[in-house]
Design a protein around this motif. Structure first.
Motif, PDB file in Angstrom:
ATOM      1  N   TYR A 206       0.735  -1.171   0.001  1.00 23.45           N
ATOM      2  CA  TYR A 206      -0.023   0.021  -0.063  1.00 23.45           C
ATOM      3  C   TYR A 206       0.942   1.096   0.145  1.00 23.45           C
ATOM      4  CZ  TYR A 206      -3.466  -3.168   1.802  1.00 23.45           C
ATOM      5  OH  TYR A 206      -4.678  -4.203   1.984  1.00 23.45           O
ATOM      6  N   ASP A 207       0.314   2.181  -0.404  1.00 22.57           N
ATOM      7  CA  ASP A 207       1.004   3.490  -0.320  1.00 22.57           C
ATOM      8  C   ASP A 207       0.700   4.214   1.006  1.00 22.57           C
ATOM      9  OD1 ASP A 207       2.337   3.005  -2.461  1.00 22.57           O
ATOM     10  OD2 ASP A 207       0.964   4.431  -3.948  1.00 22.57           O
ATOM     11  N   ALA A 208       1.590   4.993   1.703  1.00 18.18           N
ATOM     12  CA  ALA A 208       1.396   5.316   2.865  1.00 18.18           C
ATOM     13  C   ALA A 208       0.342   6.694   2.914  1.00 18.18           C
ATOM     14  CB  ALA A 208       2.377   5.795   3.660  1.00 18.18           C
ATOM     15  N   GLY A 209       0.532   7.733   2.092  1.00 18.58           N
ATOM     16  CA  GLY A 209      -0.315   9.197   2.185  1.00 18.58           C
ATOM     17  C   GLY A 209      -1.604   9.236   1.861  1.00 18.58           C
ATOM     18  N   PHE A 210      -1.844  10.461   1.418  1.00 17.40           N
ATOM     19  CA  PHE A 210      -3.226  10.610   0.783  1.00 17.40           C
ATOM     20  C   PHE A 210      -3.443  10.289  -0.573  1.00 17.40           C
ATOM     21  CE2 PHE A 210      -5.751  14.131   3.254  1.00 17.40           C
ATOM     22  CZ  PHE A 210      -5.690  13.405   4.516  1.00 17.40           C
ATOM     23  N   LEU A 211      -2.555  10.419  -1.718  1.00 14.53           N
ATOM     24  CA  LEU A 211      -2.720  10.259  -2.802  1.00 14.53           C
ATOM     25  C   LEU A 211      -1.384   9.772  -3.760  1.00 14.53           C
ATOM     26  CD1 LEU A 211      -5.085  13.356  -3.835  1.00 14.53           C
ATOM     27  CD2 LEU A 211      -5.775  10.781  -3.676  1.00 14.53           C
ATOM     28  N   THR A 212      -1.477   9.121  -4.706  1.00 12.38           N
ATOM     29  CA  THR A 212      -0.207   8.944  -5.569  1.00 12.38           C
ATOM     30  C   THR A 212      -0.738   9.015  -6.849  1.00 12.38           C
ATOM     31  OG1 THR A 212       0.598   7.203  -4.087  1.00 12.38           O
ATOM     32  CG2 THR A 212       1.390   7.211  -6.174  1.00 12.38           C
ATOM     33  N   PHE A 213       0.214   9.925  -7.785  1.00 14.74           N
ATOM     34  CA  PHE A 213      -0.027  10.317  -9.127  1.00 14.74           C
ATOM     35  C   PHE A 213       1.023   9.599  -9.850  1.00 14.74           C
ATOM     36  CE2 PHE A 213      -2.613  13.309  -7.077  1.00 14.74           C
ATOM     37  CZ  PHE A 213      -3.749  13.634  -7.762  1.00 14.74           C
ATOM     38  N   LEU A 214       0.745   8.434 -10.684  1.00  9.86           N
ATOM     39  CA  LEU A 214       1.798   7.729 -11.217  1.00  9.86           C
ATOM     40  C   LEU A 214       1.666   8.143 -12.847  1.00  9.86           C
ATOM     41  CD1 LEU A 214       3.923   5.053 -11.186  1.00  9.86           C
ATOM     42  CD2 LEU A 214       2.056   3.950 -11.893  1.00  9.86           C
ATOM     43  N   LEU A 215       3.050   8.421 -13.260  1.00  3.13           N
ATOM     44  CA  LEU A 215       3.046   8.616 -14.568  1.00  3.13           C
ATOM     45  C   LEU A 215       3.902   7.313 -15.154  1.00  3.13           C
ATOM     46  CD1 LEU A 215       3.091  10.132 -17.446  1.00  3.13           C
ATOM     47  CD2 LEU A 215       5.467  10.977 -16.581  1.00  3.13           C
ATOM     48  N   GLN A 216       3.257   6.356 -15.577  1.00  8.24           N
ATOM     49  CA  GLN A 216       3.773   5.179 -16.533  1.00  8.24           C
ATOM     50  C   GLN A 216       4.578   5.658 -17.730  1.00  8.24           C
ATOM     51  OE1 GLN A 216       1.932   1.440 -15.752  1.00  8.24           O
ATOM     52  NE2 GLN A 216      -0.225   2.504 -15.840  1.00  8.24           N
ATOM     53  N   ALA A 217       5.900   5.692 -17.531  1.00 10.31           N
ATOM     54  CA  ALA A 217       6.823   6.433 -18.366  1.00 10.31           C
ATOM     55  C   ALA A 217       7.302   5.620 -19.634  1.00 10.31           C
ATOM     56  CB  ALA A 217       7.947   6.866 -17.973  1.00 10.31           C
ATOM     57  N   SER A 218       6.732   4.388 -19.904  1.00  7.43           N
ATOM     58  CA  SER A 218       7.072   3.701 -20.989  1.00  7.43           C
ATOM     59  C   SER A 218       5.963   2.674 -21.340  1.00  7.43           C
ATOM     60  CB  SER A 218       8.703   2.889 -20.599  1.00  7.43           C
ATOM     61  OG  SER A 218       7.969   1.928 -19.747  1.00  7.43           O
ATOM     62  N   GLY A 247      -4.014   6.185  -0.803  1.00  4.32           N
ATOM     63  CA  GLY A 247      -3.032   5.950   0.324  1.00  4.32           C
ATOM     64  C   GLY A 247      -3.758   5.547   1.547  1.00  4.32           C
ATOM     65  N   LYS A 248      -2.982   4.930   2.565  1.00  6.59           N
ATOM     66  CA  LYS A 248      -3.719   4.668   3.647  1.00  6.59           C
ATOM     67  C   LYS A 248      -3.988   5.541   4.720  1.00  6.59           C
ATOM     68  CE  LYS A 248      -3.939   0.059   4.397  1.00  6.59           C
ATOM     69  NZ  LYS A 248      -5.384  -0.398   4.527  1.00  6.59           N
ATOM     70  N   ALA A 249      -3.377   6.785   4.633  1.00  7.31           N
ATOM     71  CA  ALA A 249      -3.774   7.829   5.286  1.00  7.31           C
ATOM     72  C   ALA A 249      -4.974   8.465   5.027  1.00  7.31           C
ATOM     73  CB  ALA A 249      -2.761   9.041   5.328  1.00  7.31           C
ATOM     74  N   LEU A 250      -5.400   8.478   3.759  1.00  7.98           N
ATOM     75  CA  LEU A 250      -6.837   8.897   3.271  1.00  7.98           C
ATOM     76  C   LEU A 250      -7.787   7.750   3.710  1.00  7.98           C
ATOM     77  CD1 LEU A 250      -8.281  11.224   1.759  1.00  7.98           C
ATOM     78  CD2 LEU A 250      -7.770  10.153  -0.318  1.00  7.98           C
ATOM     79  N   GLU A 251      -7.431   6.707   3.448  1.00  5.47           N
ATOM     80  CA  GLU A 251      -8.325   5.532   3.822  1.00  5.47           C
ATOM     81  C   GLU A 251      -8.572   5.621   5.333  1.00  5.47           C
ATOM     82  OE1 GLU A 251      -8.297   0.948   2.971  1.00  5.47           O
ATOM     83  OE2 GLU A 251      -7.392   1.312   4.961  1.00  5.47           O
ATOM     84  N   PHE A 252      -7.792   6.162   6.217  1.00  3.79           N
ATOM     85  CA  PHE A 252      -7.946   6.419   7.776  1.00  3.79           C
ATOM     86  C   PHE A 252      -8.867   7.524   7.912  1.00  3.79           C
ATOM     87  CE2 PHE A 252      -7.067   7.120  11.975  1.00  3.79           C
ATOM     88  CZ  PHE A 252      -6.682   5.993  12.680  1.00  3.79           C
ATOM     89  N   LEU A 257     -14.024   5.061   3.681  1.00  7.32           N
ATOM     90  CA  LEU A 257     -14.776   5.319   2.657  1.00  7.32           C
ATOM     91  C   LEU A 257     -13.912   5.256   1.369  1.00  7.32           C
ATOM     92  CD1 LEU A 257     -17.120   8.511   3.370  1.00  7.32           C
ATOM     93  CD2 LEU A 257     -17.852   6.205   2.359  1.00  7.32           C
ATOM     94  N   ALA A 258     -12.951   5.668   1.181  1.00  9.13           N
ATOM     95  CA  ALA A 258     -11.808   5.831   0.377  1.00  9.13           C
ATOM     96  C   ALA A 258     -10.858   4.793   0.568  1.00  9.13           C
ATOM     97  CB  ALA A 258     -10.991   6.943   0.203  1.00  9.13           C
ATOM     98  N   ARG A 259     -10.637   3.725  -0.234  1.00 12.11           N
ATOM     99  CA  ARG A 259     -10.021   2.589   0.156  1.00 12.11           C
ATOM    100  C   ARG A 259      -8.560   2.515  -0.522  1.00 12.11           C
ATOM    101  NH1 ARG A 259     -10.075  -1.935  -3.450  1.00 12.11           N
ATOM    102  NH2 ARG A 259      -9.765  -3.300  -1.723  1.00 12.11           N
ATOM    103  N   ALA A 260      -7.767   2.217   0.318  1.00 14.81           N
ATOM    104  CA  ALA A 260      -6.321   2.259  -0.251  1.00 14.81           C
ATOM    105  C   ALA A 260      -6.345   0.535  -0.740  1.00 14.81           C
ATOM    106  CB  ALA A 260      -5.127   1.953   0.900  1.00 14.81           C
ATOM    107  N   THR A 261      -5.878   0.265  -1.948  1.00 11.77           N
ATOM    108  CA  THR A 261      -5.861  -0.992  -2.819  1.00 11.77           C
ATOM    109  C   THR A 261      -4.287  -1.553  -2.797  1.00 11.77           C
ATOM    110  OG1 THR A 261      -7.820  -0.144  -3.908  1.00 11.77           O
ATOM    111  CG2 THR A 261      -6.459  -2.030  -4.811  1.00 11.77           C
TER     112      THR A 261
END
Length: 365
Positions: A206-218, A247-252, A257-261
């Motif tokens: 899981y990611d720890a914070g609120f949000l992750t924005f991933l650029l898939q660069a290939s 992330g887990k912090a936003l889920e918490f 309601l918002a689920r970390a996956t």
């Protein structure tokens, strides 16, 4: 265990341009609410980050990893109390297995506020280490432009999350420090082709914070997301999009309601490496999530009740958010992921977490 009817089989694609008009914004918020509650991942298209900046960054990434090894080692993470810098291939583990990735950790511009007597987690944020401008001219300027634009997008997105849950747009603002005190982190990651039978680019986490924005660069597949039934669902690159996850912090703070996956990355097959650029949106260093309680409308809470129970996942949970400030939780995560860095810069915390020392293997979340 979730029933098949409630377990997602693909990642939804949301069109950010819908937020620009009052006639289409509600449709976006409804799609966002579904993604947050039932999936925890989404693609975001037609976003506000400059395509020209992204294209420039994509050109730099192979050049960054093609730098001479001594130039990369000159900015090794072990130099940095902020856990920023270069990590060689195989330096991290997840669930006891080597993560096959080489990476640079950078962050948005920040001057460390730590002074003698402050808690150690204030030291977590500070200036990045950058490769020599002579060796890769213009890279730092382009990447800092990129980071600033993704930071602005993530701020706006947080307000949309609040609205999608029936709250005021400013409802999540209290979880962030003032802009001059905030720092967000990013990685630029190289996943080499492997021929030894191991396919773990990054193990389930899981990611720890609120949000992750991933650029898939290939164009390589590799990112997979674990659905409610425990099945692994592909999240292939879609040009012009970010993959956004919770992330887990936003889920918490959203009471689930918002689920970390749970998600992982498989090593690429074929002949060319995979590249990616995750941006991790932080929250305030001193924020204790148990002290900030959000109240949601009953009709919103009912939506998560109908989701079904999450099945067993392969990921490690974050267990410290119920008792430690956010900065301490993140520092613990960094120490576990990079004990060689922690042993130099945080010897007391290192001894608490590794009372008998470590053997060179790090257990990343």
């Amino acid at each position: 265990m979730s029933s098949p009817s409630t377990s997602f089989t693909s990642i939804p694609i949301l069109d950010f341009s819908l937020t620009k008009s009052p006639t289409t914004k509600n449709a976006f918020l409804s799609q966002l609410r579904h993604s947050l509650i039932n999936v925890g991942f989404l693609y975001l298209s037609n976003h506000t980050v400059s395509s020209a900046v992204i294209d420039s960054l994509l050109e730099y990434i192979p050049k960054l990893f093609a730098l001479p090894q001594e130039a990369k080692d000159a900015i090794t993470m072990a130099n940095s109390e902020h856990f920023l810098g270069y990590s060689r291939l195989g330096k991290e583990l997840t669930k006891g297995k080597v993560d096959r990735r080489e990476q640079f950790d950078f962050a948005t511009p920040h001057i460390s506020r730590w002074k003698e007597g402050d808690p150690d987690h204030y030291r977590l944020w500070g200036p990045s280490q950058w490769p020599s401008e002579d060796l890769i001219p213009g890279f730092r300027s382009v990447f800092e432009q990129y980071l600033n634009q993704v930071q602005d997008l993530s701020d706006h997105f947080s307000s949309l999350i609040a609205e999608s849950f029936g709250l005021d747009p400013e409802a999540l603002d209290g979880f962030y420090d003032s802009p001059e005190k905030m720092q967000h982190r990013a990685k630029i990651v190289h996943y080499p082709v492997t021929h030894d039978g191991s396919d773990q680019g990054v193990g389930p986490h899981y990611d720890a914070g609120f949000l992750t924005f991933l650029l898939q660069a290939s164009p390589h597949r590799g990112l997979q997301v674990q659905n409610l039934s425990g099945e692994w669902i592909d999240a292939p690159p879609i040009p012009g999009t970010f993959v956004v996850n919770i992330g887990k912090a936003l889920e918490f703070v959203t009471s689930g309601l918002a689920r970390a996956t749970s998600h992982r990355v498989l090593s690429p097959t074929g002949t060319t490496p995979r590249y990616s650029v995750p941006f991790f949106q932080n929250i305030g260093l001193d924020v204790k999530l148990t002290e900030r309680v959000l109240t949601f409308p009953p009709e919103i809470l009912a939506l998560s009740a109908s989701r079904g129970r999450v099945g067993a996942t392969d990921s490690v949970n974050f267990s410290e958010f119920d008792k430690e400030p956010s900065g301490k939780v993140n520092l613990i995560g960094r120490v576990k992921s990079h004990p060689d860095v922690a042993e130099i810069h945080y010897p007391e915390l290192f001894k608490q977490i590794f009372p008998t020392g470590h053997s060179g293997g790090a257990s990343a979340y």
